[in-house]
Design a protein around this motif. Structure first.
Motif, short mmCIF file in Angstrom:
data_model
loop_
_atom_site.label_atom_id
_atom_site.label_comp_id
_atom_site.label_asym_id
_atom_site.label_seq_id
_atom_site.Cartn_x
_atom_site.Cartn_y
_atom_site.Cartn_z
N ILE A 1 -4.88 -33.40 14.58
CA ILE A 1 -3.89 -32.66 13.75
C ILE A 1 -2.63 -32.66 12.96
CG2 ILE A 1 -2.28 -31.00 14.95
CD1 ILE A 1 -3.84 -31.24 17.60
N ILE A 2 -2.52 -31.84 11.68
CA ILE A 2 -1.59 -32.15 11.31
C ILE A 2 -0.24 -30.95 10.93
CG2 ILE A 2 -1.08 -32.34 8.60
CD1 ILE A 2 -4.77 -32.98 9.34
N ALA A 3 0.85 -31.52 11.08
CA ALA A 3 2.03 -29.70 11.28
C ALA A 3 2.03 -30.45 9.74
CB ALA A 3 2.93 -31.10 12.17
N LEU A 4 2.59 -28.23 9.41
CA LEU A 4 2.99 -28.60 8.26
C LEU A 4 4.45 -27.62 8.61
CD1 LEU A 4 -0.16 -26.82 6.92
CD2 LEU A 4 0.88 -29.55 6.57
N GLY A 5 5.61 -28.42 8.08
CA GLY A 5 6.63 -27.52 8.48
C GLY A 5 7.47 -27.30 7.10
N THR A 6 7.94 -26.12 7.52
CA THR A 6 8.87 -25.80 5.93
C THR A 6 10.06 -25.85 6.29
OG1 THR A 6 9.71 -24.01 7.48
CG2 THR A 6 7.40 -23.10 6.02
N THR B 1 9.44 -29.28 11.60
CA THR B 1 7.84 -30.66 11.43
C THR B 1 8.47 -31.43 12.81
OG1 THR B 1 8.54 -30.41 8.93
CG2 THR B 1 7.57 -32.55 9.95
N GLN B 2 9.67 -31.76 12.80
CA GLN B 2 9.65 -32.82 13.57
C GLN B 2 9.14 -32.22 15.10
OE1 GLN B 2 13.53 -33.39 13.29
NE2 GLN B 2 13.64 -35.85 12.43
N ASN B 3 9.53 -31.04 16.02
CA ASN B 3 9.11 -30.81 16.78
C ASN B 3 7.43 -30.53 16.83
OD1 ASN B 3 11.70 -29.61 17.68
ND2 ASN B 3 11.53 -28.15 17.10
N GLY C 1 2.59 -35.35 9.89
CA GLY C 1 3.05 -34.18 9.89
C GLY C 1 3.91 -33.89 8.35
N PHE C 2 4.01 -33.36 7.62
CA PHE C 2 4.59 -33.28 6.29
C PHE C 2 5.78 -32.09 6.35
CE2 PHE C 2 0.06 -34.31 5.88
CZ PHE C 2 0.21 -35.30 4.86
#
Length: 137
Positions: free
Chosen positions: A31-36, A41-43, A52-53
């Motif tokens: 799973i890759i997290a893409l956070g704005t 992202t941290q969550n 994460g990115f």
């Protein structure tokens, strides 16, 4: 199987998706997290994402360069200005152009109304995504 989960603000939806996927699939999926933003992202990383990115540039670069089987996020990821303005037109365009299955969670927010979804619960939508992914593993 590699799956990207994209979210903004505090990533409440993204966290819920990732926790459910970890419960169902353990480490069978990446799973890759893409956070704005950094909080989103941290969550999602705390919820169990492998990596994460963060931010517009990293998300766009990921969408262009990475090969994933699916991307999951709330409907606002497809709309310029979506999720309280955290989704830029460049981000939404890069998501649309990805060559993978897109699972869109149809939230009834920001003046968007999707017929026949008003009574759907988020947990039921996520279960439907889990069921579909199980068939594709």
């Amino acid at each position: 199987m590699k799956i990207a989960v994209i979210d903004a603000q505090g990533a409440g939806i993204g966290q819920t998706v990732i926790k459910r996927f970890r419960k169902e699939f353990k480490n069978k999926i990446y799973i890759i997290a893409l956070g704005t933003n950094i909080t989103a992202t941290q969550n999602m990383l705390k919820a169990g994402a492998n990596e994460g990115f963060c931010g517009e540039n990293e998300i766009i670069d990921f969408c262009i360069r990475q090969n994933v089987d699916a991307i999951i996020g709330p409907i606002g990821i497809l709309i310029s200005g979506g999720i309280n303005g955290e989704i830029t037109s460049a981000v939404s365009n890069s998501i649309i152009k990805m060559n993978c299955k897109k699972y869109i969670i149809p939230l009834q927010k920001h003046g968007l109304y999707i017929p026949y979804t008003a009574n759907l619960q988020i947990k039921d939508m996520i279960e439907d995504i889990v069921t579909d992914i199980k068939q594709n593993i």
